[in-house]
Design a protein around this motif. Structure first.
Motif, PDB file in Angstrom:
ATOM      1  N   CYS A 129      53.769  -6.332  -8.470  1.00 13.62           N
ATOM      2  CA  CYS A 129      53.507  -5.112  -7.479  1.00 13.62           C
ATOM      3  C   CYS A 129      52.099  -5.121  -6.676  1.00 13.62           C
ATOM      4  O   CYS A 129      52.337  -4.520  -5.721  1.00 13.62           O
ATOM      5  CB  CYS A 129      53.661  -3.954  -8.527  1.00 13.62           C
ATOM      6  SG  CYS A 129      55.609  -3.342  -9.115  1.00 13.62           S
ATOM      7  N   ASP A 130      51.144  -5.655  -7.306  1.00 15.52           N
ATOM      8  CA  ASP A 130      50.045  -5.518  -6.631  1.00 15.52           C
ATOM      9  C   ASP A 130      50.107  -6.318  -5.252  1.00 15.52           C
ATOM     10  O   ASP A 130      49.526  -6.028  -3.947  1.00 15.52           O
ATOM     11  CB  ASP A 130      48.876  -5.995  -7.597  1.00 15.52           C
ATOM     12  CG  ASP A 130      48.274  -5.135  -8.451  1.00 15.52           C
ATOM     13  OD1 ASP A 130      48.809  -4.062  -8.642  1.00 15.52           O
ATOM     14  OD2 ASP A 130      47.216  -5.446  -9.110  1.00 15.52           O
ATOM     15  N   VAL A 131      50.483  -7.404  -5.565  1.00 16.91           N
ATOM     16  CA  VAL A 131      50.798  -8.363  -4.242  1.00 16.91           C
ATOM     17  C   VAL A 131      51.572  -7.826  -3.423  1.00 16.91           C
ATOM     18  O   VAL A 131      51.428  -7.876  -2.125  1.00 16.91           O
ATOM     19  CB  VAL A 131      51.290  -9.677  -4.878  1.00 16.91           C
ATOM     20  CG1 VAL A 131      51.571 -10.836  -3.718  1.00 16.91           C
ATOM     21  CG2 VAL A 131      50.564 -10.378  -5.717  1.00 16.91           C
ATOM     22  N   LEU A 132      52.630  -7.309  -3.674  1.00 13.32           N
ATOM     23  CA  LEU A 132      53.600  -6.703  -2.516  1.00 13.32           C
ATOM     24  C   LEU A 132      52.851  -5.301  -1.780  1.00 13.32           C
ATOM     25  O   LEU A 132      53.198  -5.126  -0.829  1.00 13.32           O
ATOM     26  CB  LEU A 132      54.960  -6.243  -3.332  1.00 13.32           C
ATOM     27  CG  LEU A 132      55.629  -7.425  -3.673  1.00 13.32           C
ATOM     28  CD1 LEU A 132      57.013  -7.018  -4.530  1.00 13.32           C
ATOM     29  CD2 LEU A 132      56.485  -8.182  -2.423  1.00 13.32           C
ATOM     30  N   ASP A 133      52.163  -4.704  -2.836  1.00 13.77           N
ATOM     31  CA  ASP A 133      51.554  -3.610  -2.211  1.00 13.77           C
ATOM     32  C   ASP A 133      50.625  -3.941  -1.180  1.00 13.77           C
ATOM     33  O   ASP A 133      50.459  -3.294  -0.004  1.00 13.77           O
ATOM     34  CB  ASP A 133      50.704  -2.770  -3.285  1.00 13.77           C
ATOM     35  CG  ASP A 133      51.636  -1.712  -4.303  1.00 13.77           C
ATOM     36  OD1 ASP A 133      52.652  -1.732  -3.947  1.00 13.77           O
ATOM     37  OD2 ASP A 133      50.899  -1.444  -5.435  1.00 13.77           O
ATOM     38  N   ILE A 134      49.524  -4.814  -1.245  1.00 10.48           N
ATOM     39  CA  ILE A 134      49.042  -5.753  -0.404  1.00 10.48           C
ATOM     40  C   ILE A 134      49.446  -6.031   0.807  1.00 10.48           C
ATOM     41  O   ILE A 134      49.275  -5.795   2.049  1.00 10.48           O
ATOM     42  CB  ILE A 134      48.062  -6.619  -0.982  1.00 10.48           C
ATOM     43  CG1 ILE A 134      47.182  -6.072  -2.094  1.00 10.48           C
ATOM     44  CG2 ILE A 134      47.442  -7.393   0.229  1.00 10.48           C
ATOM     45  CD1 ILE A 134      46.311  -7.308  -2.924  1.00 10.48           C
ATOM     46  N   ILE A 135      50.743  -6.603   0.752  1.00  2.60           N
ATOM     47  CA  ILE A 135      51.609  -7.351   1.665  1.00  2.60           C
ATOM     48  C   ILE A 135      52.197  -6.251   2.739  1.00  2.60           C
ATOM     49  O   ILE A 135      52.161  -6.067   3.947  1.00  2.60           O
ATOM     50  CB  ILE A 135      52.646  -8.242   1.182  1.00  2.60           C
ATOM     51  CG1 ILE A 135      52.239  -9.409   0.726  1.00  2.60           C
ATOM     52  CG2 ILE A 135      53.653  -8.433   2.365  1.00  2.60           C
ATOM     53  CD1 ILE A 135      53.133 -10.378   0.039  1.00  2.60           C
ATOM     54  N   GLU A 136      52.745  -5.157   1.874  1.00  3.24           N
ATOM     55  CA  GLU A 136      53.319  -3.991   2.665  1.00  3.24           C
ATOM     56  C   GLU A 136      51.920  -3.120   3.365  1.00  3.24           C
ATOM     57  O   GLU A 136      52.161  -2.600   4.499  1.00  3.24           O
ATOM     58  CB  GLU A 136      53.925  -3.237   1.702  1.00  3.24           C
ATOM     59  CG  GLU A 136      55.329  -3.800   1.208  1.00  3.24           C
ATOM     60  CD  GLU A 136      55.963  -3.113   0.227  1.00  3.24           C
ATOM     61  OE1 GLU A 136      55.497  -1.987  -0.256  1.00  3.24           O
ATOM     62  OE2 GLU A 136      56.941  -3.780  -0.528  1.00  3.24           O
ATOM     63  N   THR A 137      51.056  -3.073   2.791  1.00  2.00           N
ATOM     64  CA  THR A 137      49.935  -2.209   3.188  1.00  2.00           C
ATOM     65  C   THR A 137      49.341  -2.839   4.564  1.00  2.00           C
ATOM     66  O   THR A 137      48.999  -2.172   5.703  1.00  2.00           O
ATOM     67  CB  THR A 137      48.672  -1.847   2.428  1.00  2.00           C
ATOM     68  OG1 THR A 137      49.130  -1.310   1.090  1.00  2.00           O
ATOM     69  CG2 THR A 137      47.541  -1.301   2.871  1.00  2.00           C
ATOM     70  N   LEU A 138      49.063  -4.118   4.515  1.00  2.20           N
ATOM     71  CA  LEU A 138      48.469  -4.910   5.669  1.00  2.20           C
ATOM     72  C   LEU A 138      49.662  -5.438   6.653  1.00  2.20           C
ATOM     73  O   LEU A 138      49.422  -5.883   7.783  1.00  2.20           O
ATOM     74  CB  LEU A 138      47.852  -6.001   5.160  1.00  2.20           C
ATOM     75  CG  LEU A 138      46.685  -5.781   4.465  1.00  2.20           C
ATOM     76  CD1 LEU A 138      45.851  -7.001   3.851  1.00  2.20           C
ATOM     77  CD2 LEU A 138      45.529  -4.889   5.203  1.00  2.20           C
TER      78      LEU A 138
END
Length: 277
Positions: free
Chosen positions: A75-84
């Motif tokens: 989820c951390d990885v996906l959060d970063i991908i979606e935020t950027l």
């Protein structure tokens, strides 16, 4: 800065257009990539981050329930991908981050172009015909040692997993990385890591990937890397001359070369017999 980027202590470096994300393993932080990142700055946009609970992340946002499985870290990885707003990224995951990256890519495949697994293992426990390298008693001993005296455990384990006796300063560097993590969080991350079994996920995964297998890796034996290669579509397998579980620290030049070759050509496939012929 966006709260997610602050939460994960995110850094964006480099001059290129192609995004490459480096994800650290258990007990470490983005500082563990310090020997490699400079080699990518001219041609890539490099993203470094700390999982919540690691390094200089915002530890106040650590949730023991969320991070009780590797899905929480994905989820951390996906959060970063979606935020950027990232897409077509190159994801480089060390150790447990290999499976974390795979989990994230299965959920959002359009964001990933290629994945590189360094010292991966889909399951650390031995199971019938599968050799993960550890018996249940071994894992329980690790949990007990971390819980009773985390600093002593890091001091004992660092030189073993680094496997570079001629350069003891590397084990010292690794121990320092380990000690950035609070003992209770380290124990929870260890439990999420060593109890994981993502073998069934491999069959669903077909994004081009590279398994970088170190020689004589006590944490991720040849059998684990070979299992990933044999059970994952579009996975390429390279057995490195580097020894130990941290080739990006002990042998950064070789690790950099293999990653860049895979990114550029995607057609490498080295077997153990070919390497040691």
């Amino acid at each position: 800065m966006h709260p997610i980027l602050i939460r994960n202590n995110l850094k964006i470096l480099g001059k290129g257009n192609q995004v490459i994300v480096f994800a650290h393993g258990f007990g470490c932080a983005q500082s563990s990539w310090k020997y490699m990142t400079d080699a990518f700055l001219d041609d890539f946009k490099v993203i470094l981050f700390d999982y919540v609970g690691s390094g200089r992340s915002d530890k106040t946002q650590y949730d023991y329930h969320k991070y009780s499985t590797l899905d929480g870290y994905a989820c951390d990885v996906l959060d970063i991908i979606e935020t950027l707003g990232l897409k077509d990224i190159i994801f480089v995951g060390h150790s447990v981050s290999s499976m974390i990256g795979m989990i994230a890519a299965l959920q959002k495949p359009e964001a990933f172009k290629k994945l590189i697994f360094i010292g991966p293992s889909p399951r650390y426990l031995n199971d019938r015909d599968y050799i993960g390298g550890f018996e249940a008693a071994d894992i329980e001993t690790i949990f007990t040692q971390i819980a009773e005296d985390y600093v002593s455990w890091t001091k004992a384990i660092a030189p073993i997993v680094m496997n570079k006796a001629e350069e003891p300063e590397l084990a010292g560097f690794l121990q320092g990385c380990f000690e950035e993590t609070e003992p209770s969080i380290a124990l929870a991350f260890a439990m999420a890591t060593f109890k994981a079994d993502y073998r069934d996920h491999l069959k669903k995964f077909d994004i081009p990937s590279l398994t970088l297998q170190s020689s004589n890796d006590i944490m991720a034996p040849f059998s684990a890397g070979e299992y990933i290669h044999q059970n994952t579509r579009n996975n390429f397998f390279v057995v490195m001359k580097a020894t130990g579980h941290f080739p990006h620290i002990s042998e950064p030049e070789e690790t950099i070369r293999e990653i860049k070759d895979f990114i550029a050509h995607e057609n490498i496939h080295t077997t153990r017999d070919e390497l040691y012929a």
